[in-house]
Design a protein around this motif. Structure first.
Motif, short mmCIF file in Angstrom:
data_model
loop_
_atom_site.label_atom_id
_atom_site.label_comp_id
_atom_site.label_asym_id
_atom_site.label_seq_id
_atom_site.Cartn_x
_atom_site.Cartn_y
_atom_site.Cartn_z
N UNK A 143 0.83 -1.20 0.00
CA UNK A 143 0.00 0.00 0.00
C UNK A 143 0.87 1.26 0.00
N UNK A 144 1.99 1.20 0.74
CA UNK A 144 2.89 2.36 0.79
C UNK A 144 3.56 2.60 -0.57
N UNK A 145 3.86 1.52 -1.27
CA UNK A 145 4.48 1.69 -2.59
C UNK A 145 3.51 2.37 -3.57
N UNK A 146 2.23 2.02 -3.44
CA UNK A 146 1.22 2.68 -4.27
C UNK A 146 1.15 4.16 -3.92
N UNK A 147 1.16 4.46 -2.63
CA UNK A 147 1.12 5.86 -2.19
C UNK A 147 2.39 6.59 -2.62
N UNK A 148 3.51 5.88 -2.62
CA UNK A 148 4.77 6.49 -3.06
C UNK A 148 4.68 6.93 -4.52
N UNK A 149 4.15 6.06 -5.37
CA UNK A 149 3.99 6.42 -6.78
C UNK A 149 3.06 7.63 -6.92
N UNK A 150 2.02 7.67 -6.06
CA UNK A 150 1.09 8.79 -6.11
C UNK A 150 1.79 10.08 -5.69
N UNK A 151 2.65 9.98 -4.68
CA UNK A 151 3.40 11.16 -4.23
C UNK A 151 4.34 11.65 -5.33
N UNK A 152 4.99 10.71 -6.00
CA UNK A 152 5.88 11.10 -7.10
C UNK A 152 5.11 11.87 -8.17
N UNK A 153 3.94 11.35 -8.53
CA UNK A 153 3.13 11.98 -9.57
C UNK A 153 2.63 13.35 -9.10
N UNK A 154 2.24 13.45 -7.85
CA UNK A 154 1.76 14.73 -7.31
C UNK A 154 2.87 15.78 -7.34
N UNK A 155 4.09 15.36 -7.01
CA UNK A 155 5.22 16.29 -7.02
C UNK A 155 5.50 16.78 -8.44
N UNK A 156 5.43 15.87 -9.41
CA UNK A 156 5.64 16.27 -10.80
C UNK A 156 4.54 17.23 -11.27
N UNK A 157 3.29 16.93 -10.90
CA UNK A 157 2.19 17.80 -11.30
C UNK A 157 2.31 19.18 -10.67
N UNK A 158 2.72 19.21 -9.41
CA UNK A 158 2.90 20.49 -8.72
C UNK A 158 3.93 21.35 -9.44
N UNK A 159 5.09 20.73 -9.77
CA UNK A 159 6.15 21.47 -10.46
C UNK A 159 5.69 21.92 -11.84
N UNK A 160 4.96 21.06 -12.55
CA UNK A 160 4.48 21.40 -13.89
C UNK A 160 3.48 22.56 -13.82
N UNK A 161 2.58 22.52 -12.86
CA UNK A 161 1.59 23.59 -12.72
C UNK A 161 2.25 24.92 -12.42
N UNK A 162 3.27 24.88 -11.54
CA UNK A 162 4.01 26.10 -11.21
C UNK A 162 4.71 26.65 -12.45
N UNK A 163 5.31 25.76 -13.22
CA UNK A 163 6.04 26.17 -14.43
C UNK A 163 5.08 26.78 -15.45
N UNK A 164 3.95 26.12 -15.68
CA UNK A 164 2.98 26.63 -16.64
C UNK A 164 2.41 27.97 -16.19
N UNK A 165 2.33 28.14 -14.85
CA UNK A 165 1.78 29.37 -14.29
C UNK A 165 2.63 30.60 -14.59
N UNK A 166 3.86 30.38 -14.99
CA UNK A 166 4.73 31.52 -15.34
C UNK A 166 4.40 32.08 -16.72
N UNK A 167 3.53 31.40 -17.46
CA UNK A 167 3.20 31.84 -18.81
C UNK A 167 4.26 31.50 -19.83
N UNK A 168 5.09 30.50 -19.51
CA UNK A 168 6.22 30.16 -20.37
C UNK A 168 5.80 29.70 -21.76
N UNK A 169 4.61 29.12 -21.88
CA UNK A 169 4.19 28.60 -23.18
C UNK A 169 3.70 29.70 -24.12
N UNK A 170 3.46 30.88 -23.58
CA UNK A 170 2.95 31.96 -24.42
C UNK A 170 3.95 32.30 -25.53
N UNK A 171 3.48 32.22 -26.75
CA UNK A 171 4.34 32.57 -27.87
C UNK A 171 5.23 31.45 -28.38
#
Length: 349
Positions: free
Chosen positions: A200-228
């Motif tokens: 069960x912890x390994x499943x939660x670990x994978x979920x934590x990894x994915x959440x961390x990646x999504x958090x970083x991606x959302x922050x990056x996109x929030x800078x408007x980097x894709x504009x243009x």
């Protein structure tokens, strides 16, 4: 006699007291508090530790790949120098044969050098003819000796080069072995940490990894980097992207360059190689040697280099997404281009 009785009684008393005292001492020792167990790591701490170990393995993988590349280059150079030595020796033998032929010709002339024969003749025409031959022969002899000396000097240089190349080859092999040992140790430590978790912890670990990646991606996109940013790829970049995305689902294996598995830089190198553009083998060399572009000018096919040590690399495919070979235990996949710490962007084409 009385003294002996008193001594015996005293010894008996001491033994009795010792026996009586022993249980108390044992109970006292048993009652001593044990040191508290080390605090259990949180799953997030385990995730960070595993991530750090795989990052260290990635750095060692780059060192291994570079040492392997240098070993192959050095081996090829040794073969090239060996061939030049063989050719040089054959040339020396041919020059010696020519010199021997000249000596034998002189012997057939009675052992007299051409100059002596010239002095002995009283025929003017013969004198002039002989003088011309003497001059031409002297030049030929000088040229022959000069060529032999130059060839011998080249052989000496080749021999020195061969020795230096062997030294370098051994140094690269040692670095390669050291890097392999470090990779194996880091990956084994990371796997051990993960294996100690419950299912069960390994499943939660994978979920934590994915959440961390999504958090970083959302922050990056929030800078408007894709504009243009352009969504169009050049023909060569389109070929590289097509190759890289066709590898999705294949496992990460450190040091692998395909076709069945890849490490991160093995994937990017193979993809751009398929597009007809050779690039360096490691992520650090790709970052060091390829032309850099600003993130704001990124276009599909560019390579995104991650972390301050340039230990990871992926290929931007557009729309804020990249394809990469993540780490041991994972497969080639699509991920957010900003899901990890970006060092910079390079453009092979």
């Amino acid at each position: 006699m009385n003294r002996r009785r008193h001594a015996t009684a005293a010894i008996t008393m001491i033994c009795a007291l010792t026996v009586l005292a022993s249980p108390a001492l044992t109970l006292q020792a048993a009652a001593a508090p044990l040191p508290p167990p080390p605090p259990k790591k949180s799953l997030e701490q385990v995730r960070q530790e595993i991530d750090a170990l795989y990052r260290q393995a990635a750095v060692a993988t780059d060192a291994y790949n570079l040492a392997e590349e240098k070993t192959e280059e050095q081996s090829a150079e040794i073969v090239r120098v060996a061939r030049m030595i063989v050719e040089g020796r054959a040339k020396i033998e041919a020059l010696k044969a020519r010199a021997g032929a000249s000596a034998r010709a002189q012997y057939r002339n009675g052992g007299l050098p051409d100059g002596a024969q010239l002095v002995l003749t009283d025929d003017p025409q013969l004198f002039l003819d002989a003088a011309g031959r003497l001059k031409a022969g002297a030049k030929a002899t000088t040229d022959l000796l000069g060529e032999m000396n130059r060839t011998q000097a080249q052989l000496d240089v080749y021999a020195e080069d061969a020795g230096a190349n062997w030294t370098k080859l051994e140094a690269h092999r040692i670095r390669q072995a050291q890097a392999k040992k470090q990779i194996d140790e880091k990956i084994a430590a990371a796997k051990k940490l993960e294996s100690e978790l419950a299912a069960e912890e390994r499943v939660r670990l994978r979920r934590l990894e994915e959440q961390e990646r999504q958090r970083a991606q959302t922050t990056w996109l929030g800078t408007g980097v894709l504009t243009g940013l352009t969504a169009d790829a050049t023909p060569d970049a389109a070929k590289a992207i097509a190759f890289a995305t066709a590898q999705i689902g294949k496992p990460y294996v450190w040091g692998a360059e395909g076709p069945g598995s890849y490490d991160c830089s093995g994937l990017t190198q193979s993809a751009w190689g398929a597009a007809g553009r050779p690039i360096p083998r490691t992520s650090q060399e790709q970052w060091r040697l390829l032309p850099r572009v600003a993130v704001e000018d990124m276009q599909p096919g560019d390579l995104i280099v991650y972390f301050a040590d340039a230990s990871h690399i992926g290929m931007y495919v557009g729309n804020g997404t990249m394809v990469h070979a993540p780490r041991p235990g994972r497969d080639v996949t699509l991920a957010g281009a900003g899901s990890m710490e970006i060092l910079g962007v390079v453009r092979p084409a």
